[in-house]
Every structure is written in C-alpha cells, then in structure tokens.
Design a protein around this motif. Structure first.
Motif, PDB file in Angstrom:
ATOM      1  N   UNK A 114      26.192  26.013 -18.380  1.00 23.64           N
ATOM      2  CA  UNK A 114      25.415  24.993 -17.670  1.00 23.64           C
ATOM      3  C   UNK A 114      25.681  25.142 -16.187  1.00 23.64           C
ATOM      4  N   UNK A 115      24.673  25.558 -15.426  1.00 23.36           N
ATOM      5  CA  UNK A 115      24.847  25.800 -13.988  1.00 23.36           C
ATOM      6  C   UNK A 115      24.458  24.592 -13.144  1.00 23.36           C
ATOM      7  N   UNK A 116      24.024  23.499 -13.781  1.00 20.66           N
ATOM      8  CA  UNK A 116      23.693  22.295 -13.016  1.00 20.66           C
ATOM      9  C   UNK A 116      24.961  21.594 -12.544  1.00 20.66           C
ATOM     10  N   UNK A 117      24.856  20.871 -11.438  1.00 26.56           N
ATOM     11  CA  UNK A 117      25.977  20.077 -10.950  1.00 26.56           C
ATOM     12  C   UNK A 117      26.298  18.987 -11.953  1.00 26.56           C
ATOM     13  N   UNK A 118      27.591  18.834 -12.260  1.00 25.27           N
ATOM     14  CA  UNK A 118      28.008  17.874 -13.270  1.00 25.27           C
ATOM     15  C   UNK A 118      28.170  16.492 -12.651  1.00 25.27           C
ATOM     16  N   UNK A 119      27.640  15.470 -13.327  1.00 27.15           N
ATOM     17  CA  UNK A 119      27.715  14.107 -12.815  1.00 27.15           C
ATOM     18  C   UNK A 119      28.483  13.161 -13.738  1.00 27.15           C
ATOM     19  N   UNK A 120      28.731  13.583 -14.976  1.00 24.78           N
ATOM     20  CA  UNK A 120      29.492  12.763 -15.919  1.00 24.78           C
ATOM     21  C   UNK A 120      30.546  13.631 -16.594  1.00 24.78           C
ATOM     22  N   UNK A 121      31.644  12.997 -16.990  1.00 21.39           N
ATOM     23  CA  UNK A 121      32.751  13.730 -17.576  1.00 21.39           C
ATOM     24  C   UNK A 121      33.329  12.958 -18.749  1.00 21.39           C
ATOM     25  N   UNK A 122      33.618  13.665 -19.846  1.00 18.58           N
ATOM     26  CA  UNK A 122      34.414  13.107 -20.930  1.00 18.58           C
ATOM     27  C   UNK A 122      35.895  13.243 -20.594  1.00 18.58           C
ATOM     28  N   UNK A 123      36.221  14.341 -19.902  1.00 17.57           N
ATOM     29  CA  UNK A 123      37.594  14.574 -19.476  1.00 17.57           C
ATOM     30  C   UNK A 123      37.569  15.405 -18.209  1.00 17.57           C
ATOM     31  N   UNK A 154      39.646  12.858  -8.753  1.00 12.14           N
ATOM     32  CA  UNK A 154      38.296  13.205  -9.204  1.00 12.14           C
ATOM     33  C   UNK A 154      37.725  12.104 -10.090  1.00 12.14           C
ATOM     34  N   UNK A 155      38.576  11.515 -10.937  1.00  9.40           N
ATOM     35  CA  UNK A 155      38.107  10.414 -11.792  1.00  9.40           C
ATOM     36  C   UNK A 155      37.612   9.246 -10.931  1.00  9.40           C
ATOM     37  N   UNK A 156      38.361   8.883  -9.894  1.00  6.13           N
ATOM     38  CA  UNK A 156      37.948   7.784  -9.023  1.00  6.13           C
ATOM     39  C   UNK A 156      36.648   8.108  -8.312  1.00  6.13           C
ATOM     40  N   UNK A 157      36.475   9.370  -7.936  1.00  2.00           N
ATOM     41  CA  UNK A 157      35.256   9.781  -7.235  1.00  2.00           C
ATOM     42  C   UNK A 157      34.012   9.505  -8.070  1.00  2.00           C
ATOM     43  N   UNK A 158      34.153   9.620  -9.387  1.00 10.35           N
ATOM     44  CA  UNK A 158      33.017   9.375 -10.282  1.00 10.35           C
ATOM     45  C   UNK A 158      33.040   7.974 -10.877  1.00 10.35           C
ATOM     46  N   UNK A 218      42.840  14.430 -18.033  1.00 15.59           N
ATOM     47  CA  UNK A 218      42.721  12.973 -18.184  1.00 15.59           C
ATOM     48  C   UNK A 218      41.417  12.661 -18.917  1.00 15.59           C
ATOM     49  N   UNK A 219      41.453  11.574 -19.684  1.00 15.37           N
ATOM     50  CA  UNK A 219      40.262  11.160 -20.432  1.00 15.37           C
ATOM     51  C   UNK A 219      39.947   9.709 -20.151  1.00 15.37           C
TER      52      UNK A 219
END
Length: 219
Positions: A114-123, A154-158, A218-219
C-alpha cells in the motif's frame, strides 16, 4: 533502486542500512536481515528454497521461542523446512498469521503493498538496530526509551491513546526477549509509566549478553 536508497540514507543521515528485495514482503524482510549492516540481497522466485535453506527457523521474523520449540519438535530446523512441510501437518498447531507467513515464504503474496499515506493505525512500531552489538545496559535502556517515546509521539500525532505496549530486546544470535504491558487506563505519555517500563526492561536484560536491537510496539 535498492543501492540508491542505501546511498541516499547513508549520505543524508549517516546510517548504514541493509536492503532486501524479493517477490513478497516476508521474503524481502528476511533478505534485508541476511547481510547486515550494508548488504543488498535479492531473492528471485526461482531461488527461494536455496535462500531459505540457510535461514534458521528462529531467525524468521514473527517466530518466537515457543513457536520455534514447537516447529523443532515437528522436524523443522530452517525456513526451507517450514515451507516444505505440508499444510495439513502444520496448521492444526499454528494460527492464521503463521499460515500467512507460510504462503509468503513460498512466494505467494498475502500482505499487499500500500503506497498511500497512512492515516489510521491498529499499532505503531519502532525498532533500532545498532551498528555494533553492545552489552551496555544503560545504552540499551536509553535506546529502548527512545523507541517508546517515538511510538507514543506518533500515537499522539494521530489522536490516539495507548492501551498496550510490547517491548523486546534482540540478541546478537537473533534471539528475542519480550514483554507485554497493558494499562487499565489508556495513556498518552510514557513518562507516567516509566517505572513500569524500566522494570520490564530489567526483566528482559541479561548481564553479559550481546544485544543488537531494541523495539517497541504500541496498540
């Protein structure tokens, strides 16, 4: 392309990296580990078995000590042994992630690019591999703290709070010591849990051991 990536990172950041190129993510990951600190390893489809024959099963990312022990009982010593084992003999004992890994190491892509910029994360993960392995406890703890802080930042950033943290130390022999922590109240800053993290680190660290990397998820 791989050599250009290496050179650009070396020139701009002064960091040596190894490149792995293959037909699936898991094969590329293994290839990148094979000639550190500045290798460029290509594994085409026709050479998969030859490459995997030299990789101990314990060195495959995602296969920890317990799974290694199980696979050893099944007669699996190398990554090649793993991919040649019939699925009906393996998967009564292993969960889906290992089945995905089995397909990936055989050359069938399961994990898409996936080459798109990631906006959500499970971890969120951060790993630091050292240019030279070290026994220095203070250095290891400082590097692990930096990984923890980077994950929380990074978690706080999102806009996320952290509910669980997984930490590991990786030895020069590619063995892993790991620990998982779960918070009753999700956290936004690691400083509030620093004593807990240091206790976890102390439980993983063995005096006299030679370590090559630290990591945090982190999760």
């Amino acid at each position: 392309i791989g050599r250009k990536i290496q050179n650009d990172i070396q020139q701009s950041l002064g960091i040596p990296i190894s490149i792995g190129i293959s037909i699936t993510k898991s094969l590329a990951k293994l290839a990148s580990e094979s000639k550190k600190p500045r290798g460029c390893t290509i594994v085409p489809g026709k050479n998969i078995e030859l490459f995997l024959a030299s990789v101990p099963i314990a060195h495959v990312w995602g296969i920890g000590p317990s799974t290694t022990a199980l696979l050893t009982k099944l007669g699996i010593a190398t990554a090649r042994d793993f991919i040649l084992m019939p699925p009906e003999d393996l998967f009564p004992y292993l969960s889906k992630p290992f089945k995905d890994l089995w397909y990936e190491l055989r050359g069938t892509a399961v994990h898409a690019i996936d080459t798109d910029t990631k906006n959500t994360y499970q971890s969120i993960s951060r790993t630091r591999t050292f240019a030279k392995p070290t026994q220095d406890r203070n250095y290891l703890w400082a590097q692990l703290r930096e990984n923890i802080e980077a994950c929380f930042t990074k978690a706080r950033r999102f806009g996320y709070s952290v509910a669980e943290v997984h930490l590991f130390l990786k030895t020069q022999q590619f063995r892993y010591a790991s620990v998982s922590l779960r918070f009753s109240t999700p956290q936004r800053y690691p400083l509030t849990q620093l004593d807990q993290f240091e206790n976890a680190f102390s439980g993983m660290y063995k005096k006299g051991g030679l370590y090559r990397a630290t990591g945090c998820t982190v999760g």
